[in-house]
Design a protein around this motif. Structure first.
Motif, PDB file in Angstrom:
ATOM      1  N   GLN A   5      45.509  40.722  47.478  1.00 62.15           N
ATOM      2  CA  GLN A   5      44.678  39.831  46.662  1.00 62.15           C
ATOM      3  C   GLN A   5      43.203  39.937  47.037  1.00 62.15           C
ATOM      4  O   GLN A   5      42.349  39.987  46.176  1.00 62.15           O
ATOM      5  N   THR A   6      42.879  39.995  48.324  1.00 65.79           N
ATOM      6  CA  THR A   6      41.486  40.000  48.743  1.00 65.79           C
ATOM      7  C   THR A   6      40.796  41.326  48.461  1.00 65.79           C
ATOM      8  O   THR A   6      39.577  41.379  48.372  1.00 65.79           O
ATOM      9  N   ALA A   7      41.536  42.420  48.318  1.00 66.49           N
ATOM     10  CA  ALA A   7      40.941  43.730  48.086  1.00 66.49           C
ATOM     11  C   ALA A   7      40.717  44.011  46.602  1.00 66.49           C
ATOM     12  O   ALA A   7      40.154  45.035  46.261  1.00 66.49           O
ATOM     13  N   VAL A   8      41.160  43.128  45.732  1.00 67.97           N
ATOM     14  CA  VAL A   8      41.050  43.351  44.292  1.00 67.97           C
ATOM     15  C   VAL A   8      39.722  42.788  43.807  1.00 67.97           C
ATOM     16  O   VAL A   8      39.443  41.601  43.970  1.00 67.97           O
ATOM     17  N   PRO A   9      38.871  43.641  43.199  1.00 65.39           N
ATOM     18  CA  PRO A   9      37.564  43.138  42.749  1.00 65.39           C
ATOM     19  C   PRO A   9      37.685  42.153  41.598  1.00 65.39           C
ATOM     20  O   PRO A   9      38.623  42.211  40.813  1.00 65.39           O
ATOM     21  N   VAL A  10      36.712  41.251  41.533  1.00 67.33           N
ATOM     22  CA  VAL A  10      36.620  40.279  40.453  1.00 67.33           C
ATOM     23  C   VAL A  10      35.387  40.638  39.626  1.00 67.33           C
ATOM     24  O   VAL A  10      34.281  40.716  40.154  1.00 67.33           O
ATOM     25  N   PHE A  11      35.580  40.890  38.326  1.00 65.93           N
ATOM     26  CA  PHE A  11      34.489  41.262  37.430  1.00 65.93           C
ATOM     27  C   PHE A  11      34.360  40.240  36.318  1.00 65.93           C
ATOM     28  O   PHE A  11      35.278  39.489  36.045  1.00 65.93           O
ATOM     29  N   LYS A  12      33.210  40.270  35.628  1.00 64.88           N
ATOM     30  CA  LYS A  12      33.110  39.623  34.320  1.00 64.88           C
ATOM     31  C   LYS A  12      33.817  40.574  33.358  1.00 64.88           C
ATOM     32  O   LYS A  12      34.943  40.360  32.999  1.00 64.88           O
ATOM     33  N   LEU A  13      33.172  41.681  32.955  1.00 65.89           N
ATOM     34  CA  LEU A  13      33.854  42.743  32.228  1.00 65.89           C
ATOM     35  C   LEU A  13      33.993  43.912  33.191  1.00 65.89           C
ATOM     36  O   LEU A  13      33.142  44.111  34.063  1.00 65.89           O
ATOM     37  N   TYR A  14      35.042  44.703  33.044  1.00 62.27           N
ATOM     38  CA  TYR A  14      35.352  45.764  34.003  1.00 62.27           C
ATOM     39  C   TYR A  14      34.144  46.657  34.253  1.00 62.27           C
ATOM     40  O   TYR A  14      33.524  47.170  33.334  1.00 62.27           O
ATOM     41  N   GLY A  15      33.819  46.820  35.529  1.00 59.55           N
ATOM     42  CA  GLY A  15      32.744  47.708  35.931  1.00 59.55           C
ATOM     43  C   GLY A  15      31.358  47.105  35.844  1.00 59.55           C
ATOM     44  O   GLY A  15      30.380  47.741  36.217  1.00 59.55           O
ATOM     45  N   GLU A  16      31.236  45.877  35.367  1.00 60.59           N
ATOM     46  CA  GLU A  16      29.921  45.255  35.217  1.00 60.59           C
ATOM     47  C   GLU A  16      29.736  44.165  36.260  1.00 60.59           C
ATOM     48  O   GLU A  16      30.627  43.362  36.495  1.00 60.59           O
ATOM     49  N   THR A  17      28.567  44.154  36.859  1.00 58.77           N
ATOM     50  CA  THR A  17      28.275  43.134  37.868  1.00 58.77           C
ATOM     51  C   THR A  17      27.345  42.058  37.336  1.00 58.77           C
ATOM     52  O   THR A  17      27.157  41.040  37.966  1.00 58.77           O
ATOM     53  N   ARG A  18      26.754  42.295  36.170  1.00 61.19           N
ATOM     54  CA  ARG A  18      25.851  41.290  35.599  1.00 61.19           C
ATOM     55  C   ARG A  18      26.656  40.142  35.004  1.00 61.19           C
ATOM     56  O   ARG A  18      27.864  40.234  34.835  1.00 61.19           O
ATOM     57  N   HIS A  19      25.953  39.089  34.662  1.00 62.08           N
ATOM     58  CA  HIS A  19      26.614  37.929  34.078  1.00 62.08           C
ATOM     59  C   HIS A  19      27.203  38.256  32.718  1.00 62.08           C
ATOM     60  O   HIS A  19      26.943  39.310  32.140  1.00 62.08           O
ATOM     61  N   TRP A  20      27.972  37.349  32.190  1.00 62.69           N
ATOM     62  CA  TRP A  20      28.609  37.486  30.875  1.00 62.69           C
ATOM     63  C   TRP A  20      27.581  38.038  29.892  1.00 62.69           C
ATOM     64  O   TRP A  20      26.494  37.474  29.737  1.00 62.69           O
ATOM     65  N   PRO A  21      27.869  39.160  29.205  1.00 67.55           N
ATOM     66  CA  PRO A  21      26.848  39.867  28.426  1.00 67.55           C
ATOM     67  C   PRO A  21      26.497  39.246  27.073  1.00 67.55           C
ATOM     68  O   PRO A  21      25.716  39.808  26.335  1.00 67.55           O
ATOM     69  N   THR A  22      27.075  38.130  26.755  1.00 67.14           N
ATOM     70  CA  THR A  22      26.822  37.541  25.446  1.00 67.14           C
ATOM     71  C   THR A  22      26.788  36.023  25.572  1.00 67.14           C
ATOM     72  O   THR A  22      27.488  35.458  26.414  1.00 67.14           O
ATOM     73  N   PRO A  23      26.000  35.349  24.753  1.00 69.88           N
ATOM     74  CA  PRO A  23      26.010  33.883  24.800  1.00 69.88           C
ATOM     75  C   PRO A  23      27.271  33.304  24.158  1.00 69.88           C
ATOM     76  O   PRO A  23      27.544  32.116  24.265  1.00 69.88           O
ATOM     77  N   ASP A  24      28.034  34.145  23.504  1.00 65.50           N
ATOM     78  CA  ASP A  24      29.256  33.700  22.848  1.00 65.50           C
ATOM     79  C   ASP A  24      30.379  33.538  23.863  1.00 65.50           C
ATOM     80  O   ASP A  24      30.320  34.043  24.978  1.00 65.50           O
ATOM     81  N   LEU A  25      31.425  32.864  23.438  1.00 66.35           N
ATOM     82  CA  LEU A  25      32.590  32.681  24.299  1.00 66.35           C
ATOM     83  C   LEU A  25      33.640  33.757  24.076  1.00 66.35           C
ATOM     84  O   LEU A  25      34.717  33.700  24.642  1.00 66.35           O
ATOM     85  N   LEU A  26      33.315  34.762  23.257  1.00 66.69           N
ATOM     86  CA  LEU A  26      34.276  35.788  22.894  1.00 66.69           C
ATOM     87  C   LEU A  26      33.580  37.146  22.870  1.00 66.69           C
ATOM     88  O   LEU A  26      32.452  37.269  22.408  1.00 66.69           O
ATOM     89  N   HIS A  27      34.256  38.150  23.402  1.00 67.29           N
ATOM     90  CA  HIS A  27      33.749  39.524  23.383  1.00 67.29           C
ATOM     91  C   HIS A  27      34.868  40.409  22.857  1.00 67.29           C
ATOM     92  O   HIS A  27      36.021  40.234  23.226  1.00 67.29           O
ATOM     93  N   CYS A  28      34.530  41.363  22.008  1.00 70.16           N
ATOM     94  CA  CYS A  28      35.537  42.255  21.433  1.00 70.16           C
ATOM     95  C   CYS A  28      34.999  43.678  21.412  1.00 70.16           C
ATOM     96  O   CYS A  28      33.825  43.895  21.093  1.00 70.16           O
ATOM     97  N   GLU A  29      35.841  44.634  21.773  1.00 69.74           N
ATOM     98  CA  GLU A  29      35.483  46.041  21.694  1.00 69.74           C
ATOM     99  C   GLU A  29      36.746  46.865  21.549  1.00 69.74           C
ATOM    100  O   GLU A  29      37.846  46.377  21.846  1.00 69.74           O
ATOM    101  N   SER A  30      36.591  48.095  21.085  1.00 71.71           N
ATOM    102  CA  SER A  30      37.763  48.962  21.024  1.00 71.71           C
ATOM    103  C   SER A  30      38.169  49.295  22.458  1.00 71.71           C
ATOM    104  O   SER A  30      37.323  49.348  23.361  1.00 71.71           O
ATOM    105  N   ILE A  31      39.441  49.506  22.668  1.00 68.63           N
ATOM    106  CA  ILE A  31      39.919  49.859  24.007  1.00 68.63           C
ATOM    107  C   ILE A  31      39.275  51.160  24.464  1.00 68.63           C
ATOM    108  O   ILE A  31      38.901  51.316  25.618  1.00 68.63           O
TER     109      ILE A  31
END
Length: 143
Positions: A5-31
């Motif tokens: 559990q402690t070795a597993v990184p916690v992200f907002k979106l995978y690979g991103e370290t910045r804050h949530w990239p949108t002011p919305d509560l929902l993000h959608c993208e193709s896989i």
């Protein structure tokens, strides 16, 4: 495969370290949009306050949920609640989208859906019937 559990990184979106990239509560993208950047392999990680819903229209995925790997084929829906350790290895022909909901929206929807909302709080995958209408690109898009 056991993941500490402690070795597993916690992200907002995978690979991103910045804050949530949108002011919305929902993000959608193709896989494919994000997984292509990572050679189709999203390593095990988790999110503190996000829920993922993946709609896999076609293609294959090796799904890693909480230490268990499963090889699956679309069409299917994958639900990944907050703090669930998860990862994916997608086939290059994967078709589908990932919808990410911030916890306030996920909680609201879960409450409104009552018993059906339990699906949003449980890490699981659900096979879907084959739909001729969605076999091609859907009439909607995330971007």
């Amino acid at each position: 495969m056991e993941t500490r559990q402690t070795a597993v990184p916690v992200f907002k979106l995978y690979g991103e370290t910045r804050h949530w990239p949108t002011p919305d509560l929902l993000h959608c993208e193709s896989i494919a949009d994000r997984s292509r950047l990572h050679d189709w392999h999203i390593r095990p990680h988790r999110h503190a306050d996000l829920l993922h819903l993946l709609h896999i229209r076609d293609g294959e995925v090796t799904l890693h949920l909480e230490g268990t790997d499963r090889h699956l084929k679309g069409p299917l829906l994958i639900a990944v609640p907050a703090m669930t350790i998860h990862g994916f290895h997608f086939s290059k022909d994967i078709g589908g989208h990932i919808i990410t909901l911030a916890q306030p929206l996920a909680g609201y929807l879960s409450d409104q859906l009552e018993q059906l909302g339990e699906v949003l709080g449980r890490a699981a995958h659900y096979p879907l019937p084959i739909s001729r209408r969605l076999k091609q690109s859907p009439p909607w898009s995330c971007r």
